[in-house]
Design an enzyme around this catalytic site. Structure first.
Site, PDB file in Angstrom:
ATOM      1  CB  CYS A 137     -37.787  -3.406 -19.117  1.00  0.00           C
ATOM      2  SG  CYS A 137     -37.083  -4.077 -20.660  1.00  0.00           S
TER       3      CYS A 137
ATOM      4  CG  HIS B 143     -35.726  -6.539 -16.366  1.00  0.00           C
ATOM      5  ND1 HIS B 143     -37.100  -6.483 -16.279  1.00  0.00           N
ATOM      6  CD2 HIS B 143     -35.429  -6.551 -17.692  1.00  0.00           C
ATOM      7  CE1 HIS B 143     -37.618  -6.464 -17.508  1.00  0.00           C
ATOM      8  NE2 HIS B 143     -36.628  -6.506 -18.378  1.00  0.00           N
TER       9      HIS B 143
ATOM     10  CD  GLU C 178     -37.907  -6.699 -12.921  1.00  0.00           C
ATOM     11  OE1 GLU C 178     -38.527  -6.860 -13.996  1.00  0.00           O
ATOM     12  OE2 GLU C 178     -37.066  -5.793 -12.744  1.00  0.00           O
TER      13      GLU C 178
END
Length: 204
Positions: free
Chosen positions: A70, A150, A152
């Site tokens: 990002c 993202h 994660e």
């Protein structure tokens, strides 16, 4: 979140909060660098932005592998001559599908961004895109691998994030994001790619 995403791959982590002015002592201080997301825009006037760009250019020149997520995706692009802007098309929030240039099955990863790379650096190669975000995943030879979304983020984290920050989003975008969280993710594929890149410099 990244330690959890890459758990079991043999990595150890040290965190440098550059937003507070804490930078690594040199690009040689780690075997690879992972630049995370941020609430800040890469084009904003913060005293740590220019030093971070310099650090990334130095790490890139020293052939230290870089992964950007990002904000990290955006700041590396900007540091290497690309252009990042607050996208006139608005927000991308929620589980999002990205088509891979390789023809492999699409990636489905959680996104949360309004800024995006508008013009990538000359050495960047597009790996994945969507109609909304044409430069969603970039490779820089064997030197760097970056993602706009993202991998994660988990659905549980995204649910909490939407609860806290929903007011900054257009209502229709927020509703669609909540609904999208029921879709299955391919974040584990992204994690495997990131781990493989750090270990072997291979990008599949």
């Amino acid at each position: 979140m990244f330690a959890r995403l890459l758990d079991g791959q043999g990595f150890t982590f040290e965190t440098y909060p550059v937003v507070d002015g804490h930078f690594p002592p040199s690009v040689e201080a780690a075997e690879g660098w992972l630049i995370t997301g941020s609430k800040h825009g890469v084009y904003e006037d913060h005293p740590w932005i220019a030093p971070l760009e310099t650090f990334l250019r130095d790490a890139y020149a020293a052939d230290r592998p870089i992964v950007g997520i990002c904000f990290g995706h955006q700041i590396l692009a900007q540091a290497l001559g690309g252009t990042v802007e607050k996208f006139v098309g608005g927000w991308s929030v929620g589980v999002t599908e990205y088509d891979l240039v390789s023809g492999a099955p699409a990636e489905r990863i959680i996104a949360w961004h309004q800024d995006q790379v508008i013009v990538p650096p000359a050495e960047a190669r597009v790996l994945a895109s969507s109609d909304f975000c044409p430069y969603a995943m970039l490779a820089y030879g064997t030197k760097a691998l970056t993602y706009q979304p993202h991998p994660e983020f988990s659905p549980a984290f995204m649910t909490d994030l939407l609860a806290v920050r929903r007011s900054i989003l257009p209502p229709a975008i927020a509703e669609a994001a909540v609904t999208s969280l029921a879709l299955p993710l391919t974040s584990s594929r992204a994690a495997a790619q990131i781990a493989s890149f750090f270990k072997t410099r291979q990008i599949h």
